[in-house]
Write an enzyme that holds these catalytic residues in place. Sequence first.
Site, short mmCIF file in Angstrom:
data_model
loop_
_atom_site.label_atom_id
_atom_site.label_comp_id
_atom_site.label_asym_id
_atom_site.label_seq_id
_atom_site.Cartn_x
_atom_site.Cartn_y
_atom_site.Cartn_z
N HIS A 20 -16.96 48.45 -35.83
CA HIS A 20 -16.16 48.99 -34.73
C HIS A 20 -16.91 50.13 -34.05
O HIS A 20 -18.08 50.41 -34.35
CB HIS A 20 -14.77 49.40 -35.20
CG HIS A 20 -14.75 50.45 -36.30
ND1 HIS A 20 -15.34 51.68 -36.17
CD2 HIS A 20 -14.19 50.42 -37.54
CE1 HIS A 20 -15.15 52.39 -37.26
NE2 HIS A 20 -14.46 51.65 -38.13
N HIS A 23 -18.76 52.83 -36.19
CA HIS A 23 -20.03 52.38 -36.75
C HIS A 23 -21.13 52.42 -35.68
O HIS A 23 -22.26 52.84 -35.94
CB HIS A 23 -19.92 50.95 -37.28
CG HIS A 23 -18.87 50.76 -38.33
ND1 HIS A 23 -17.84 49.86 -38.21
CD2 HIS A 23 -18.69 51.37 -39.53
CE1 HIS A 23 -17.08 49.90 -39.29
NE2 HIS A 23 -17.56 50.82 -40.10
N CYS A 128 -6.06 55.66 -55.74
CA CYS A 128 -5.83 54.98 -54.47
C CYS A 128 -6.78 53.78 -54.39
O CYS A 128 -8.00 53.97 -54.38
CB CYS A 128 -6.06 55.91 -53.28
SG CYS A 128 -5.95 55.07 -51.68
N CYS A 131 -9.04 53.81 -51.21
CA CYS A 131 -10.22 54.69 -51.29
C CYS A 131 -11.11 54.35 -52.48
O CYS A 131 -12.25 54.81 -52.54
CB CYS A 131 -9.78 56.15 -51.41
SG CYS A 131 -8.88 56.78 -49.99
N CYS A 145 -1.94 59.46 -50.22
CA CYS A 145 -3.37 59.51 -49.89
C CYS A 145 -3.53 59.99 -48.45
O CYS A 145 -2.89 59.45 -47.54
CB CYS A 145 -3.98 58.11 -50.06
SG CYS A 145 -5.60 57.94 -49.29
N HIS A 148 -4.91 56.85 -46.28
CA HIS A 148 -4.17 55.59 -46.18
C HIS A 148 -2.66 55.76 -46.11
O HIS A 148 -1.94 54.79 -45.84
CB HIS A 148 -4.54 54.68 -47.36
CG HIS A 148 -5.96 54.24 -47.34
ND1 HIS A 148 -6.96 54.94 -48.00
CD2 HIS A 148 -6.58 53.21 -46.73
CE1 HIS A 148 -8.11 54.34 -47.80
NE2 HIS A 148 -7.91 53.29 -47.03
N LYS A 297 -6.80 58.13 -34.39
CA LYS A 297 -7.97 57.62 -35.09
C LYS A 297 -7.87 56.10 -35.17
O LYS A 297 -6.80 55.54 -35.38
CB LYS A 297 -8.04 58.21 -36.50
CG LYS A 297 -9.25 57.72 -37.30
CD LYS A 297 -9.17 58.17 -38.75
CE LYS A 297 -10.27 57.54 -39.58
NZ LYS A 297 -10.15 57.85 -41.01
N LYS A 300 -6.81 49.53 -38.00
CA LYS A 300 -6.40 48.14 -37.82
C LYS A 300 -4.88 48.03 -37.76
O LYS A 300 -4.34 47.21 -37.03
CB LYS A 300 -6.94 47.27 -38.95
CG LYS A 300 -8.45 47.02 -38.89
CD LYS A 300 -8.89 46.05 -39.97
CE LYS A 300 -8.75 46.67 -41.36
NZ LYS A 300 -9.21 45.76 -42.42
#
Length: 654
Positions: A20, A23, A128, A131, A145, A148, A297, A300
């Site tokens: 994405h 990256h 988690c 993670c 978390c 997440h 941020k 998905k």
Amino acid sequence: MTIKNQFFTTPIYYVNAKPHLGHAYTSIAADVATRFKQMEEYDTFFLTGTDEHGDKIVQAAENQETTPKKYADKISKLFQDLLPLLNIKNNHFIRTTDPSHIKVVKKVLSKIYESGDIYFSSYEGLYCFGCERFYQERELVDGKCPDHGVEPQTIKESNYFFKMSKYQEWLINHIKTNPDFIRPVQYKTEILSFLKEPLEDLCISRPKSRLTWGITLPFDEDYVTYVWFDALVNYISGIGYPEGELYKKFWSGARHFVAKDIIKPHGIYWPIMLKAAGIEIYNGLNVHGFWNVKGSKMSKSIGNVTDPIQVTKEYGVDAFRYFLMREMVFGLDANFTQETIVTRINSDLANDLGNVFSRVLSMSHRYFKGEVREPDTDIEKDKSLSLETDAKIAMGTFKQAMALCEFHKGVGAIWQFISTMNKYIDTNEPWALAKNDANTPVLETVLYNLLEGLRVVSCLIYPIMPHTSFNMQKTLGIAKKKEGYYTLEEMASWGQMNKRTILTKPDILFPRIQVDKTTKVTPNAEINKHKSQKDIKKTKALKPKLKKEITIEDFAKIDLRTGTVIKAEKIEKSDRLLKLKVDLGADIRQVVAGVAKNYTTEEIVGKQVIVVANLKEAKLMGEISQGMILAASNKKKLVLSGFDEKIAPGNPVK
């Protein structure tokens, strides 16, 4: 003699999803840094790759009804294929499933185990799965978390642990005595703040009873290596640790590029792992912020993940690279929208760079049939026509900023020079000079300086926009083969455009993007036509009068951000100014504001404000001010601009 070797890395990207925008940014940033170091005549090596072990890969493979290896092969290829599409020139692409990498991981584990820094113990903790790590309760947010947003599961099992606590004081001292080790400085502060608390030992294994997709521990066949302990080792396995020539040559100059969400593994786990294994510590860590899409941020789950392939198809590779390097202040978060990239392309690339390139080349062909004419040095000096000083300032600022990975400042220095060139054209009016043959020496001098300016610009933009650099240089008759680059030393001296060179006719570097206007704007005259004369007479002019009209491109240059005032102090000898500490998310700014007559220090702390975040730093009453907060005034009272509900610091204001 100074050894000029530089080794740049991206994090190796986890293959639980396709590439994405985030990256793409990290990879392009490392590529830009590499190309810049080549301009500084460094030998460079650029490593990137994919991280392919762990729970999440198993889960993703199961969802697609395939094996972890086949799934990893598929996603890793997407990352490999993306690199040439973004014109990224990496030297090696590593995968953690490579046999050579697995061998080095086992070697490092064995060294640390034999030194006594790995031990076996039972442990119960909050785990988690997203993670793939255990959390301390103090690290959770509302019991969940932080990444997440789910409650970790309590897991009790026997595992191997790495004595990180043993090296805590050493790491604190290393960071403090090496100021360039972690940059920007706010992330150094963040790591040191974390290290104020006792450092827990790190669980570095997972029992094969619940996970087999990983590297088997060399000292216990029933366990695989924790994915982070495996992944971080890529930075040395990828260049042939321990005896490889690349490792011997480049490791001492290693700088890692990472996003802020993985600063802890890179800023704490990794240096301690190296220290425990008796391996030289890497040179430094460059940490950047997040790209927010639709104000959040990328995620998905909320559907705002941006595909870099689609963006490059729509706008072009160099435009995309330019936008990323110009828009993000390295270390802070930035916002990606279709509107902002179109604005950058139309304003910066089409209006500024494209315009000056087209104007100068067109005039050279119109007045001198594309021939480079020699400047008259006496006229140049007498009429102050030289652009050399401005070019030198641009080169110096660019070099200083790029060396610190302050890419937005480096690009800004180039565009300041481009702005100077456009103003130079408007001031000297070559079209007017061309009307009188007596002015030909002046016209030749003006156009020569502009062509020299374009030469400098074409060299400076190379790390950011290599294709555009090459296309400009082809037109100017100075291109090196295979899109080569000029070193900073080669480009530095003024007056290199060869006289009598015949320039080719220019192509349009960046066509303007036509924006579909979905909202009809009614002109003021049309509104007034429907008012009665009585209504019009009642209308009073705004006081004070409106300032000169600006374009949307002008406004887009102002970076407005949400901020929260976290501290306020009075400034001695001033009854008007307060010294504020303002939280901008990833950055704490000091802002001097003239609000003391309307707000006490107690009243203003906690208020949310609008901050002009890209205002040039200034000094007021001896205090540095790193921005400006917005307020309305009726001469009697100041009222801070704000919001009707709470919003996180650092968000753009539009």
